[in-house]
Design an enzyme around this catalytic site. Structure first.
Site, short mmCIF file in Angstrom:
data_model
loop_
_atom_site.label_atom_id
_atom_site.label_comp_id
_atom_site.label_asym_id
_atom_site.label_seq_id
_atom_site.Cartn_x
_atom_site.Cartn_y
_atom_site.Cartn_z
N ASN A 55 1.31 3.28 -2.47
CA ASN A 55 0.52 4.33 -3.15
C ASN A 55 -0.60 4.84 -2.25
OD1 ASN A 55 1.23 4.97 -6.09
ND2 ASN A 55 1.48 2.74 -5.99
N HIS A 79 -1.65 2.27 -12.73
CA HIS A 79 -1.08 1.11 -13.42
C HIS A 79 0.37 1.41 -13.79
CE1 HIS A 79 -1.07 -2.59 -15.70
NE2 HIS A 79 -0.49 -1.94 -16.69
N ASN A 110 -7.63 4.19 -11.03
CA ASN A 110 -6.63 3.15 -10.78
C ASN A 110 -5.26 3.66 -11.20
OD1 ASN A 110 -5.54 0.43 -10.41
ND2 ASN A 110 -5.51 0.26 -12.65
N LEU A 137 -10.01 -4.37 -18.56
CA LEU A 137 -8.84 -4.29 -17.66
C LEU A 137 -7.86 -3.21 -18.10
CD1 LEU A 137 -7.39 -5.70 -15.23
CD2 LEU A 137 -6.13 -7.01 -16.96
N LEU A 166 -12.31 -6.62 -11.47
CA LEU A 166 -13.68 -6.26 -11.07
C LEU A 166 -14.62 -6.47 -12.26
CD1 LEU A 166 -12.65 -3.00 -9.21
CD2 LEU A 166 -13.54 -5.09 -8.14
N THR A 194 -12.96 1.21 -16.08
CA THR A 194 -14.12 0.72 -16.81
C THR A 194 -14.08 -0.81 -16.76
OG1 THR A 194 -12.86 0.77 -18.86
CG2 THR A 194 -14.20 2.72 -18.36
N GLY A 235 0.79 -1.23 0.00
CA GLY A 235 0.00 0.00 0.00
C GLY A 235 0.82 1.27 0.00
#
Ligand code: GAR
Length: 198
Positions: A15, A110, A108, A145, A94, A142, A13
């Site tokens: 970030n 990445h 998110n 992925l 998700l 969205t 964690g």
């Protein structure tokens, strides 16, 4: 009105910590809860020690039933009334049911310059491709992925002797700059592209 942020993690964690550290003063958001699918995630202990609410739903008892897992996640979140979800090293895919419910309110980070290298092992893939630049991206989530509108990117030059680990460490430093900067703007309703270094 101040936005309430749920931060989703699966591991250390770092970030999440960078986001929390930035959410003070005139920041338009505050951490509401740190959520994990993994009770042993290092970031959960850290958040507790900071006095931040935490919630854990282990994905394993749900097997392949992602929708049932997500229903349990939603129930756990409800109490904390988040306005925004930040995925920060959350390593579960998700479903569209969840991403559609949070459309425009979930972001998110990445570790690649999307649309390059969706998925895993991004640093090794950038090296194998012989790329000269690499970095990280914050995007809206969205159903697809590592897709969705790009809100910010930070880039660095790949060195001739770079290794995946060395690159990952340098990209992580950039992530800790990019994610807070994007969240600060996003929580204020600003979705214009942010590029670092400026
Ligand atoms: C970060 O590098 C993040 O970009 C990556 O996992 C790491 C989590 O580190 N996320 C993904 O790969 C998501 N597809 P952290 O737990 O220290 O923030």
């Amino acid at each position: 009105m101040t936005k309430r942020v749920a931060i989703f993690i699966s591991g250390g964690g770092s970030n999440m910590r960078a986001l929390v550290a930035d959410m003070t003063g005139d920041h338009p958001a505050r951490p509401a809860v740190v959520f994990s699918n993994n009770a042993d995630a290092g970031g959960i202990a850290w958040a507790k020690a900071q006095g931040i609410a935490t919630a854990v739903v282990d994905h394993r008892p749900f097997g392949t039933d992602r929708a049932a897992f997500e229903a349990a996640v939603s129930a756990a979140l409800e109490l904390h009334e988040p306005d925004i979800i930040c995925l920060a090293g959350f390593m579960r895919k998700l479903t569209a049911g969840f991403t559609d419910a949070w459309a425009g309110r979930m972001i998110n980070i990445h570790p690649s310059l999307l649309p390059k290298y969706k998925g895993l092992n991004t640093h090794a893939r950038a090296l194998a491709a012989g790329d000269s630049a690499h970095g990280c991206t914050v995007h809206e989530v969205t159903a697809a992925l590592d897709d969705g509108p790009i809100l910010g990117q930070a880039r660095l030059a790949i060195a001739p002797d770079d290794t995946p680990d060395a690159l990952a460490a340098r990209v992580l430093v950039l992530e800790h700059q990019l994610y807070p900067a994007v969240l600060r703007r996003f929580a204020a309703g600003d979705t214009r592209l942010l590029e670092l270094p400026r």
